[in-house]
Motif scaffolding. Structure first.
Motif, short mmCIF file in Angstrom:
data_model
loop_
_atom_site.label_atom_id
_atom_site.label_comp_id
_atom_site.label_asym_id
_atom_site.label_seq_id
_atom_site.Cartn_x
_atom_site.Cartn_y
_atom_site.Cartn_z
N ARG A 36 46.85 56.40 2.53
CA ARG A 36 47.55 56.85 3.74
C ARG A 36 48.79 56.02 4.04
NH1 ARG A 36 44.33 53.11 5.32
NH2 ARG A 36 44.23 52.15 7.35
N LEU A 37 48.87 54.81 3.50
CA LEU A 37 50.01 53.92 3.78
C LEU A 37 50.96 53.77 2.59
CD1 LEU A 37 48.07 51.09 5.67
CD2 LEU A 37 49.43 52.93 6.67
N LEU A 38 50.77 54.58 1.55
CA LEU A 38 51.56 54.42 0.33
C LEU A 38 53.06 54.50 0.60
CD1 LEU A 38 51.74 54.13 -2.77
CD2 LEU A 38 51.64 56.63 -2.89
N GLY A 39 53.52 55.56 1.25
CA GLY A 39 54.95 55.74 1.50
C GLY A 39 55.55 54.60 2.31
N GLU A 40 54.87 54.22 3.36
CA GLU A 40 55.33 53.13 4.24
C GLU A 40 55.44 51.81 3.47
OE1 GLU A 40 53.17 50.61 7.75
OE2 GLU A 40 52.90 52.79 7.79
N HIS A 41 54.42 51.49 2.67
CA HIS A 41 54.43 50.23 1.92
C HIS A 41 55.47 50.23 0.81
CE1 HIS A 41 51.26 48.82 4.31
NE2 HIS A 41 50.23 48.95 3.49
N MET A 42 55.66 51.38 0.15
CA MET A 42 56.66 51.46 -0.91
C MET A 42 58.08 51.27 -0.35
SD MET A 42 55.08 51.53 -3.67
CE MET A 42 54.82 52.44 -5.15
N LYS A 43 58.35 51.86 0.80
CA LYS A 43 59.67 51.67 1.44
C LYS A 43 59.89 50.20 1.77
CE LYS A 43 60.41 56.21 3.44
NZ LYS A 43 60.37 57.02 4.63
N ARG A 44 58.84 49.58 2.24
CA ARG A 44 58.95 48.16 2.60
C ARG A 44 59.20 47.29 1.36
NH1 ARG A 44 54.89 44.95 6.64
NH2 ARG A 44 56.34 43.29 7.11
#
Length: 197
Positions: A36-44
């Motif tokens: 569920r947090l893949l996109g957020e973590h990858m952007k970071r």
């Protein structure tokens, strides 16, 4: 302190409490992120000044169905990303396990790294992993009429259908596989002193 140790400390600081597991193995750093947090973590990982992973080197699928530690893993299917920070000359492996074994899916990272496009299509084609939000998710290596996903552990070695040229119809046709499945165990013959120094 080495670049790997600095990265490990920065990852601990940035992702503590967010469900990210960090592992150093064989001189390589791997993090496992929640789906569920893949996109957020990858952007970071791309944008944070401590990381600057500006390049996505590879994306691949993994089927852990027959893995000896399968019962200890969070899922059967996993997507693995390899990132490179040219600023700090470090690499990072990111793993994300699909939550649903019957319909494996994760968020597409094509908006973060456009180079993920064909990698994600390949993982979709060969493993059946759906990348939500992908701009053109279709088969890339197998034929359009291909049934199944050939790198899954439960896909038959000989496949489901075979293709041949029919001289009467003057075209290529598909038919059921005519090869009988069999197990071939290689016989190895070595001298008694093989491996002695």
């Amino acid at each position: 302190m080495s670049a790997l140790q600095i990265l490990r400390k920065d990852l601990d600081d940035a992702f503590s409490g967010s469900g990210v597991a960090i592992l150093v193995e064989g001189g390589e750093l791997t993090i496992t992120v929640p789906t569920r947090l893949l996109g957020e973590h990858m952007k970071r990982l791309r944008d944070d000044s401590r990381f600057q992973f500006s390049q996505l080197i590879d994306v691949c699928g993994v089927d852990y169905d027959l893995h000896p530690d399968r019962d200890q893993l969070p899922g059967r299917f996993c997507v693995v990303y390899h990132l490179l920070s040219t600023e700090f000359n470090v690499r990072l492996r990111v793993k994300c396990f699909c939550e649903d074994e019957m319909a494996p899916s994760v968020k597409s990272v094509t908006e973060i790294w456009s180079g993920a496009n064909w990698f994600e299509r390949e993982a979709f084609d060969l493993f059946g992993i759906v990348f939500e939000g992908h701009p053109d998710l279709r088969r890339i290596l197998t034929d359009y009429g291909f049934v199944g996903h050939p790198l899954r552990k439960d896909f038959p070695l000989s496949g489901h259908v075979e293709m041949r040229y029919d001289p009467e119809k003057r075209k290529v046709i598909y038919q059921p596989v005519t090869i009988e499945p069999r197990e071939i165990v290689p016989r190895v013959t070595r001298e008694d002193t093989y491996g002695d120094v």
